[in-house]
Structure formats: C-alpha cells, structure tokens
Design an enzyme around this catalytic site. Sequence first.
Site, PDB file in Angstrom:
ATOM      1  N   LYS A   1      38.800   1.079 -20.120  1.00  0.00           N
ATOM      2  CA  LYS A   1      38.708   1.925 -18.931  1.00  0.00           C
ATOM      3  C   LYS A   1      37.267   2.354 -18.694  1.00  0.00           C
ATOM      4  CE  LYS A   1      39.030   6.342 -18.990  1.00  0.00           C
ATOM      5  NZ  LYS A   1      39.408   7.777 -19.066  1.00  0.00           N
ATOM      6  N   SER A   2      36.605   2.796 -19.751  1.00  0.00           N
ATOM      7  CA  SER A   2      35.254   3.336 -19.608  1.00  0.00           C
ATOM      8  C   SER A   2      34.286   2.293 -19.070  1.00  0.00           C
ATOM      9  CB  SER A   2      34.765   3.862 -20.958  1.00  0.00           C
ATOM     10  OG  SER A   2      35.562   4.933 -21.407  1.00  0.00           O
TER      11      SER A   2
ATOM     12  N   ARG B   1      32.406   2.167 -15.246  1.00  0.00           N
ATOM     13  CA  ARG B   1      30.945   2.072 -15.199  1.00  0.00           C
ATOM     14  C   ARG B   1      30.499   0.825 -14.443  1.00  0.00           C
ATOM     15  NH1 ARG B   1      32.120   5.241 -19.373  1.00  0.00           N
ATOM     16  NH2 ARG B   1      30.561   6.670 -20.268  1.00  0.00           N
TER      17      ARG B   1
ATOM     18  N   ARG C   1      38.940  21.546 -15.819  1.00  0.00           N
ATOM     19  CA  ARG C   1      37.939  20.921 -16.675  1.00  0.00           C
ATOM     20  C   ARG C   1      36.533  21.301 -16.199  1.00  0.00           C
ATOM     21  NH1 ARG C   1      40.358  14.922 -17.912  1.00  0.00           N
ATOM     22  NH2 ARG C   1      38.704  14.968 -19.481  1.00  0.00           N
TER      23      ARG C   1
ATOM     24  N   SER D   1      29.658  14.061 -22.010  1.00  0.00           N
ATOM     25  CA  SER D   1      28.658  13.014 -21.778  1.00  0.00           C
ATOM     26  C   SER D   1      28.784  12.434 -20.375  1.00  0.00           C
ATOM     27  CB  SER D   1      28.812  11.906 -22.810  1.00  0.00           C
ATOM     28  OG  SER D   1      30.065  11.256 -22.666  1.00  0.00           O
ATOM     29  N   GLN D   2      29.938  12.634 -19.719  1.00  0.00           N
ATOM     30  CA  GLN D   2      30.131  12.068 -18.377  1.00  0.00           C
ATOM     31  C   GLN D   2      29.161  12.663 -17.365  1.00  0.00           C
ATOM     32  OE1 GLN D   2      34.309  12.703 -17.658  1.00  0.00           O
ATOM     33  NE2 GLN D   2      34.913  10.857 -18.761  1.00  0.00           N
TER      34      GLN D   2
ATOM     35  N   SER E   1      29.164  12.780 -28.050  1.00  0.00           N
ATOM     36  CA  SER E   1      29.685  11.521 -27.512  1.00  0.00           C
ATOM     37  C   SER E   1      28.550  10.551 -27.200  1.00  0.00           C
ATOM     38  CB  SER E   1      30.537  11.780 -26.258  1.00  0.00           C
ATOM     39  OG  SER E   1      31.613  12.634 -26.526  1.00  0.00           O
TER      40      SER E   1
ATOM     41  N   ASP F   1      38.936  11.336 -28.363  1.00  0.00           N
ATOM     42  CA  ASP F   1      40.202  10.822 -27.834  1.00  0.00           C
ATOM     43  C   ASP F   1      41.138  10.309 -28.918  1.00  0.00           C
ATOM     44  OD1 ASP F   1      39.694  11.472 -25.213  1.00  0.00           O
ATOM     45  OD2 ASP F   1      38.910   9.500 -24.670  1.00  0.00           O
TER      46      ASP F   1
ATOM     47  N   ARG G   1      44.756  19.409 -25.825  1.00  0.00           N
ATOM     48  CA  ARG G   1      45.318  18.464 -26.777  1.00  0.00           C
ATOM     49  C   ARG G   1      45.549  19.068 -28.153  1.00  0.00           C
ATOM     50  NH1 ARG G   1      42.262  12.969 -24.982  1.00  0.00           N
ATOM     51  NH2 ARG G   1      43.611  12.533 -23.200  1.00  0.00           N
TER      52      ARG G   1
END
Length: 421
Positions: free
Chosen positions: A20-21, A25, A117, A162-163, A189, A303, A334
């Site tokens: 996914k990441s 990107r 978030r 880190s996003q 991260s 994760d 979580r």
Amino acid sequence: MKAVIGKGFAGGAVAAPPSKSYTIRALFAAAMAGGRSVIRNPLAADDSEAAADVLSRLGAGIERGANAWTVAGGNLEPPHQKLDCRQSAATLRFLAPVCAALEGVSRITFAPGLARRPMAPLFEAFSQLGVASKLADNYFTIQGTGGRFKSNAVTLPGNVSSQFVSGLLLAAPLAEAGLEIRLTTPAESKDYLRMTLDCLRRFGIEVTPNAELTGFRVSRQEYRPADYTVEGDWSSASYFLGLGALAGQVNVSGLSEASLQADRFILHCLRRMGAAISTDSKTITVSRSRLKAIDVDLNEAIDLLPTVACLAAAAEGTSVITGLGRARLKESDRISTVAGNLKRTGIAVVEGTDCMTVTGGLPHGAVVDSCDDHRVAMAFAMLGAACGDMVVLGAECVNKTYPGFWEDFRNAGGKVDLQIE
C-alpha cells in the site's frame, strides 16, 4: 459483516499483496511527472483507490489495467469539486502539501474517523510557508501558492507521523526556491522516510538528507515518468507468516528481505519467538512452533502491534511490547482495542500509555470487535485459526488495504465463514 473463524491446521500458499505504502507514493510521483508512467503490480484497495481518485480530480489520467496502472501526469491543478481522501491518512497527508504547492484553492474532505488523528504539524508547516489553510471538522481548505512559498525552509516534529515529512518531500520539488525540511525531534518511522526517498529517486527526484534523517534539502526539480513495480507488502504478509507459526505451515511469496519496509521486522520477531522459518529466493515458509515470549520495541514498526500481540497471546511467558504511543492514533486506539479483545479470549493483558504486557497461554474463542480497524481484524483471524470459535465483527474493514484477505486466508488453509450481520 462478521467472520467466524474455525480451528484447523493451516497449510497452503499465498502471494503477498502489493505494498500500500509504495503504491500510494508511486501514484503521487507519477501524477506529478510529465508524460506517461506505468505502475506495475499496484494495490487495488480502498486506500489506494482514494489516492488515485483525488489525483485524477487534480488532472492526472489514470487507466487501471488488471496488473498495471498507467498514469499520464503533469500540469495538476485544483478542481472545483472536493477531493475526498476517504479513510486514507497517507492520501490526506501527502495530498495537502502537494495542493499547497499548486496554484489555487483546494477543498479536501475525509472520513470523520481521520479527524481524530494529528493534523497540527501540517498547519504549522503551512504557516511557516505562507500557505493559508483552514480545517473545520472533516473539511480542509488550502490556498495553494504555485510553489511560491515565503520561506525555503520549514521545521516540524519528527515524532508524530513520518507521513507529514513524506508529504512535504513529495511537494518540495515544486517549490520555486527549493525546500529545506528540518525536524525538531528525532525522526520516527525512518524506514518509511527511506521508502519515500527511494520512490522519489525512481521518478528522477534527488534529495539530500542528513545521516539522521532529521534534515532534507530538495532543489526545484521536474519529476520524470517511470516504469515502476510495486513490491509485496510486509504488513499484510505478517498475518500469514504468523498463521504458519500458530496453526500449520504457510508459504508466502512476493516478499523481499532486502525491502525498506519497516514491517519486515516481523521476521525478526518470529525468529526471536522460536518460530520455524525457512527462506529461499522466492518464498518464506513458517511452520507451527512452540512460541516463547518476547520483549520488543515496535516504535519503528508500529503496524505490527496487532500481529505481535496475538502471537504473544499463544506464546509461553509474558511478552513486553513497547514503543506503542502512536498506535493510539491509528484507525482505532490499537493499544486499547487489541488489549480488550485479547482479554475476551482469556489472555491477561496489562495496558500502559505506550506499552503492553501480554501473558500468553491458551486463548479461547470469543467475539472480538475490529473497531473498523483492518489490522485488528486480520490479526485476530490469524489467532482464531489457532484457538477456534473466533468471531470477528466488522470483517469487511479489511477492504481498506487488503480486499482479498479472506480469500487468501482460505487459500492458506484458514477456515472462515463470512456472514452478514
């Protein structure tokens, strides 16, 4: 929908789904590259579809094929309609800085769950750059400057997500005077930042980072189209590697041990827990083993919390899992979600602010609530194969990142009955 998981000996093979990441990107980089790029083996899931949708609205032409997506990029501009990021935090946090570097007003919406978030670091960064922005509930307005920022340097914390840094790195080549990004706290991260730098390089963008990944210099540059292949996803594969350790023997293909993905750390965790693992150039095989407790810091692979905690529930001894603070800010809290569900299976769990202790034993089946968190649902399916009589509520949430999970679960020997609630 609920998933009723039966106990049984798992035996089968699965191919790791695409990352996914990396898919998201690559989509952003391709959309900003003039010309046609090909993204091979992309992940088709809710999060990546959200990214493709907003980039299409910005003007990228995206043609979806069975095994490849073709992206005609360049000349992006904010549309009159809203840009809906759905439930994808990565899409939102990458899109906002890119829109800040475009000319005109962008209107961004997202699922209400994302509103809990963190967003403050982006607003502070935009303020430093002279970009007007406003957030109201789940509606975000950005007045893009066309890359004419009032400053060629921006600072932000490195210990939130880190996003935010990755989003600024993606936008930085569009800045007229280039951009220097400085982190005021150590980067967390880091592997995700390395993934961003790797993807940028593949699309012709050179970034100069310092050794600690707390500073980055990016000059004004043009993205170049690329033929890009997405590698297998270690996060999604972790549930099948764990399934083999708990309930049988599972072969997982499509993973690279040389990957930059942080969640390749699952192999380290499994080895330390005593799992039987064999590897060759194409597959990783994990077989049922007598697992032992582990003390592990997951700060750089956050994760993996649901996977490791569920493995610890079936291991001998008390596991101590630390570095979990950011896990409270995911699709669910979580730490609390995983702890509460493990307690329902009869496992003793002590929940800390940013840590968890799990005393393993013989977990039993229970009705567990995914809390609409895809990683929780998949981890408890893995555990359910070992103890049986596990009911996972909200099982459809796996569509966020892994729509084929339940089919692959069956292919790996898992027993599941999907029922409409």
